[in-house]
Design an enzyme around this catalytic site. Structure first.
Site, PDB file in Angstrom:
ATOM      1  N   HIS A 276      -7.482  -5.588  -0.929  1.00  0.00           N
ATOM      2  CA  HIS A 276      -6.268  -4.832  -0.614  1.00  0.00           C
ATOM      3  C   HIS A 276      -5.467  -5.494   0.516  1.00  0.00           C
ATOM      4  O   HIS A 276      -6.021  -5.828   1.562  1.00  0.00           O
ATOM      5  CB  HIS A 276      -6.679  -3.411  -0.232  1.00  0.00           C
ATOM      6  CG  HIS A 276      -5.554  -2.443  -0.103  1.00  0.00           C
ATOM      7  ND1 HIS A 276      -4.744  -2.086  -1.159  1.00  0.00           N
ATOM      8  CD2 HIS A 276      -5.107  -1.737   0.961  1.00  0.00           C
ATOM      9  CE1 HIS A 276      -3.858  -1.202  -0.753  1.00  0.00           C
ATOM     10  NE2 HIS A 276      -4.044  -0.977   0.532  1.00  0.00           N
TER      11      HIS A 276
ATOM     12  N   SER B 210       0.835  -1.194   0.000  1.00  0.00           N
ATOM     13  CA  SER B 210       0.000   0.000   0.000  1.00  0.00           C
ATOM     14  C   SER B 210       0.882   1.260   0.000  1.00  0.00           C
ATOM     15  O   SER B 210       1.681   1.448  -0.909  1.00  0.00           O
ATOM     16  CB  SER B 210      -0.969  -0.040   1.189  1.00  0.00           C
ATOM     17  OG  SER B 210      -2.002   0.892   1.040  1.00  0.00           O
TER      18      SER B 210
ATOM     19  N   ASP C 287      -9.349  -5.089  -5.185  1.00  0.00           N
ATOM     20  CA  ASP C 287      -8.754  -3.854  -4.674  1.00  0.00           C
ATOM     21  C   ASP C 287      -9.023  -2.698  -5.621  1.00  0.00           C
ATOM     22  O   ASP C 287      -8.847  -2.822  -6.837  1.00  0.00           O
ATOM     23  CB  ASP C 287      -7.236  -4.069  -4.511  1.00  0.00           C
ATOM     24  CG  ASP C 287      -6.534  -2.913  -3.833  1.00  0.00           C
ATOM     25  OD1 ASP C 287      -7.216  -1.968  -3.372  1.00  0.00           O
ATOM     26  OD2 ASP C 287      -5.292  -2.958  -3.760  1.00  0.00           O
TER      27      ASP C 287
END
Length: 326
Positions: A298, A163, A266
């Site tokens: 995610h 991320s 995601d």
């Protein structure tokens, strides 16, 4: 206005609220666990100060198989959390790094950079570069940390992150390409669901339905609001720090291999593929692979580390680090 004001200035639930008086309330990512010898893997960890005056630190990991005189690949890892929650010491990252170090047989440095909003971007990037320079200071056999002097192979260095940490890993590799890192060869980078975005939608972004599942809040509006929150002075959603396709020096990315994980559910999925296309269209001479994981959201591997897809991705990363992938 008093610092105990209950009027909300920034609402980023379920992760954070900021009140008009300046009070910051982190709703997640606050838990920490101590460094230890992991009972399951035998991996040993310890915490170090990189820059006490700037509050930059790291957790180091050493695999059970490590032997003096045998050099192992070195992974420098940057945690996720949108640049405003989580730490290198959280249960998520401690569990994950123990697993990576055991599976890939690597030395790891998990960087703890300062967070927004107390330290807005570009602080996280600046802290991460300081951490990389600290790591590089050990390449000539000097430097303060014995694990790095004794076990790390500075010709086989990898950067990784998930991320926001994936974003950092990319931007650090770019900085290595532009400015170099003395004594260090960055062989590759691993970007897990990297936090990239842009003003114009790509792929299926414009038609994605409302998300459901363990990260249902992580949608277009949240991604965009979070970026402006953590980087008030950004040039916008096409800032090259967020949208690498807009980076004029993308071809100078300072590594030879790139592995990207994209999760099917995601919101950032298409950005991983777009990044691959941009690298291939640039004059960058390396190899890039995207692994898309069906049915996952995610950073799924952090939430469900024992799941079949998480374990498969772990093996893929270990293969990548040990020269058997991309």
């Amino acid at each position: 206005m008093a610092s105990n004001s209950t009027e909300i200035l920034h609402e980023l639930s379920p992760l954070m609220r900021v009140y008009k008086g300046g009070r910051v309330e982190r709703l997640a990512g606050k838990d920490i666990v101590a460094a230890s010898v992991d009972q399951e893997t035998g991996v040993e960890s310890k915490d170090v100060q990189i820059s006490p005056e700037l509050d930059i630190s790291a957790r180091l990991y050493l695999p059970k198989k490590a032997k003096q005189g045998t050099k192992l690949p070195l992974l420098v890892y940057f945690h996720g959390g949108g640049f405003f929650v989580e730490s290198a010491f959280s249960p998520f990252y401690h569990t994950y790094l123990n697993a990576v170090v055991a599976e890939a047989d690597v030395v790891a440095v998990s960087v703890n950079y300062r967070l927004a909003p107390e330290h807005p971007l570009p602080t996280a990037f600046e802290d991460s570069w300081i951490a990389l320079q600290w790591v590089a200071s050990h390449s000539n056999g000097e430097g303060p940390e014995a694990w790095l002097r004794g076990y790390a192979d500075f010709d086989r260095v990898f950067l990784g992150g998930d991320s926001a940490g994936g974003n950092i890993a990319h931007n650090m590799a770019l900085k290595v390409g532009l400015e170099k890192l003395k004594g260090v060869n960055v062989e590759g980078i691993f970007l897990n669901c990297p936090y990239f975005w842009g003003k114009e939608p790509v792929g299926s972004e414009a038609t994605r339905l409302e998300k459901k599942g363990h990260l249902s809040f992580w949608d277009k509006s949240y991604v965009e609001a979070a970026w402006h929150f953590v980087y008030p002075n950004t040039t916008g959603l096409d800032d090259p720090l967020l949208n690498p396709v807009m980076e004029p020096n993308l071809s100078r990315l300072g590594c030879r291999r790139v592995l990207v994980c994209a999760a099917e559910k995601d919101i950032l999925r298409d950005r991983g593929w777009f990044y691959k296309e941009a690298l291939e269209k640039s004059e960058w001479a390396g190899d890039v692979e995207v692994v898309e994981v069906a049915g996952e959201d995610h950073v799924f591997n952090l939430f469900f580390p024992k799941g079949e897809n998480a374990l498969s991705l772990l093996k893929k990363l270990a293969s990548f680090i040990n020269g058997n992938g991309v």
